[in-house]
Design a protein around this motif. Structure first.
Motif, PDB file in Angstrom:
ATOM      1  N   GLY A  70       7.700  -2.327   7.303  1.00 25.87           N
ATOM      2  CA  GLY A  70       8.880  -1.580   6.878  1.00 25.87           C
ATOM      3  C   GLY A  70       9.655  -2.280   5.785  1.00 25.87           C
ATOM      4  N   VAL A  71       8.996  -3.148   5.029  1.00 23.26           N
ATOM      5  CA  VAL A  71       9.653  -3.890   3.946  1.00 23.26           C
ATOM      6  C   VAL A  71       9.598  -3.053   2.668  1.00 23.26           C
ATOM      7  CG1 VAL A  71       9.582  -5.967   2.516  1.00 23.26           C
ATOM      8  CG2 VAL A  71       9.050  -6.104   4.957  1.00 23.26           C
ATOM      9  N   MET A  72      10.748  -2.896   2.021  1.00 22.33           N
ATOM     10  CA  MET A  72      10.803  -2.160   0.760  1.00 22.33           C
ATOM     11  C   MET A  72      10.676  -3.091  -0.439  1.00 22.33           C
ATOM     12  SD  MET A  72      13.718   0.716   1.605  1.00 22.33           S
ATOM     13  CE  MET A  72      15.020  -0.465   1.355  1.00 22.33           C
ATOM     14  N   ASN A  73      11.233  -4.328  -0.303  1.00 24.02           N
ATOM     15  CA  ASN A  73      11.219  -5.253  -1.424  1.00 24.02           C
ATOM     16  C   ASN A  73      11.465  -6.676  -0.923  1.00 24.02           C
ATOM     17  OD1 ASN A  73      11.087  -5.954  -4.148  1.00 24.02           O
ATOM     18  ND2 ASN A  73      13.286  -5.763  -4.435  1.00 24.02           N
ATOM     19  N   LEU A  75      14.294 -10.229   2.705  1.00 16.49           N
ATOM     20  CA  LEU A  75      13.487  -9.023   2.611  1.00 16.49           C
ATOM     21  C   LEU A  75      14.385  -7.807   2.773  1.00 16.49           C
ATOM     22  CD1 LEU A  75      10.675 -10.132   5.104  1.00 16.49           C
ATOM     23  CD2 LEU A  75      10.716 -10.461   2.618  1.00 16.49           C
ATOM     24  N   ALA A  76      14.230  -6.814   1.897  1.00 11.05           N
ATOM     25  CA  ALA A  76      14.975  -5.559   2.014  1.00 11.05           C
ATOM     26  C   ALA A  76      14.146  -4.600   2.848  1.00 11.05           C
ATOM     27  CB  ALA A  76      15.239  -4.969   0.636  1.00 11.05           C
ATOM     28  N   THR A  77      14.758  -4.075   3.917  1.00 14.22           N
ATOM     29  CA  THR A  77      14.114  -3.065   4.755  1.00 14.22           C
ATOM     30  C   THR A  77      15.028  -1.851   4.819  1.00 14.22           C
ATOM     31  OG1 THR A  77      15.078  -3.615   6.915  1.00 14.22           O
ATOM     32  CG2 THR A  77      13.209  -4.954   6.173  1.00 14.22           C
ATOM     33  N   GLY A  79      18.353  -2.677   6.769  1.00  8.79           N
ATOM     34  CA  GLY A  79      19.168  -3.795   6.314  1.00  8.79           C
ATOM     35  C   GLY A  79      18.298  -4.910   5.769  1.00  8.79           C
ATOM     36  N   PHE A  80      18.933  -5.970   5.329  1.00 10.73           N
ATOM     37  CA  PHE A  80      18.219  -7.123   4.810  1.00 10.73           C
ATOM     38  C   PHE A  80      17.856  -8.056   5.961  1.00 10.73           C
ATOM     39  CE2 PHE A  80      20.630  -5.651   1.177  1.00 10.73           C
ATOM     40  CZ  PHE A  80      19.678  -5.696   0.167  1.00 10.73           C
ATOM     41  N   VAL A  81      16.692  -8.683   5.862  1.00 12.95           N
ATOM     42  CA  VAL A  81      16.238  -9.658   6.850  1.00 12.95           C
ATOM     43  C   VAL A  81      16.143 -11.009   6.146  1.00 12.95           C
ATOM     44  CG1 VAL A  81      14.386 -10.339   8.409  1.00 12.95           C
ATOM     45  CG2 VAL A  81      14.896  -7.925   8.101  1.00 12.95           C
ATOM     46  N   ALA A  82      16.840 -12.004   6.692  1.00 15.18           N
ATOM     47  CA  ALA A  82      16.769 -13.371   6.159  1.00 15.18           C
ATOM     48  C   ALA A  82      15.902 -14.195   7.102  1.00 15.18           C
ATOM     49  CB  ALA A  82      18.155 -13.971   6.056  1.00 15.18           C
ATOM     50  N   VAL A  83      14.910 -14.870   6.545  1.00 10.67           N
ATOM     51  CA  VAL A  83      14.009 -15.736   7.304  1.00 10.67           C
ATOM     52  C   VAL A  83      14.193 -17.141   6.748  1.00 10.67           C
ATOM     53  CG1 VAL A  83      11.617 -16.206   7.937  1.00 10.67           C
ATOM     54  CG2 VAL A  83      12.356 -13.847   7.565  1.00 10.67           C
ATOM     55  N   ARG A  84      14.544 -18.092   7.618  1.00 10.34           N
ATOM     56  CA  ARG A  84      14.768 -19.461   7.159  1.00 10.34           C
ATOM     57  C   ARG A  84      13.838 -20.404   7.886  1.00 10.34           C
ATOM     58  NH1 ARG A  84      20.629 -21.133   6.182  1.00 10.34           N
ATOM     59  NH2 ARG A  84      19.458 -22.652   4.987  1.00 10.34           N
ATOM     60  N   ASN A  94       2.412  -0.581   1.326  1.00  8.93           N
ATOM     61  CA  ASN A  94       2.386  -0.265   2.755  1.00  8.93           C
ATOM     62  C   ASN A  94       3.577  -0.866   3.500  1.00  8.93           C
ATOM     63  OD1 ASN A  94      -0.027   1.186   2.612  1.00  8.93           O
ATOM     64  ND2 ASN A  94      -1.236  -0.676   2.775  1.00  8.93           N
ATOM     65  N   GLY A  95       4.461  -1.564   2.789  1.00 11.66           N
ATOM     66  CA  GLY A  95       5.644  -2.134   3.406  1.00 11.66           C
ATOM     67  C   GLY A  95       5.361  -3.312   4.319  1.00 11.66           C
ATOM     68  N   PHE A  96       4.367  -4.131   3.975  1.00 16.17           N
ATOM     69  CA  PHE A  96       3.942  -5.224   4.851  1.00 16.17           C
ATOM     70  C   PHE A  96       4.076  -6.575   4.149  1.00 16.17           C
ATOM     71  CE2 PHE A  96       0.679  -8.114   6.482  1.00 16.17           C
ATOM     72  CZ  PHE A  96       1.011  -8.132   7.827  1.00 16.17           C
TER      73      PHE A  96
END
Length: 101
Positions: free
Chosen positions: A30-33, A44-46, A49-54, A67-69
């Motif tokens: 479900g990732v757009m960008n 990651l923009a979904t 909302g945005f997802v921050a991975v640290r 495919n949004g992956f």
């Protein structure tokens, strides 16, 4: 808007899920960008909302925005969501840095 997200016929909204394996491998649907990334943080923009991975030594294993992956590898410390209302300056500064003021 919530009804639109739950409507399977609406292709605008894909299923969004995160699969974390042993804190070393993360798969996100479900990732757009990919807004930004480096060895310590991905944003990651979904559609939800945005997802921050640290973490440490983060890198993209697989990227397929059609495919949004996105698959990310490295040592993952934390994952968090923030909404689109966050300013670009706050995104650049890092979502989690606000927690430790």
């Amino acid at each position: 808007m919530a009804e639109e997200r739950n409507n399977p016929r609406n292709k605008l909204y894909q299923q969004h899920e995160l699969v974390l394996r042993n804190r070393q491998s993360l798969e996100v649907n479900g990732v757009m960008n990919v807004e930004s990334f480096d060895a310590h943080e991905f944003v990651l923009a979904t559609q939800y909302g945005f997802v921050a991975v640290r973490g440490e030594n983060l890198h993209i294993k697989t990227l397929n925005l059609e495919n949004g992956f996105v698959a990310i590898e490295g040592l993952i410390y934390d994952i968090g969501y923030f909404d689109e209302g966050v300013t670009p300056a706050e995104k650049a500064k890092g979502f989690f840095s606000k927690l430790f003021r």
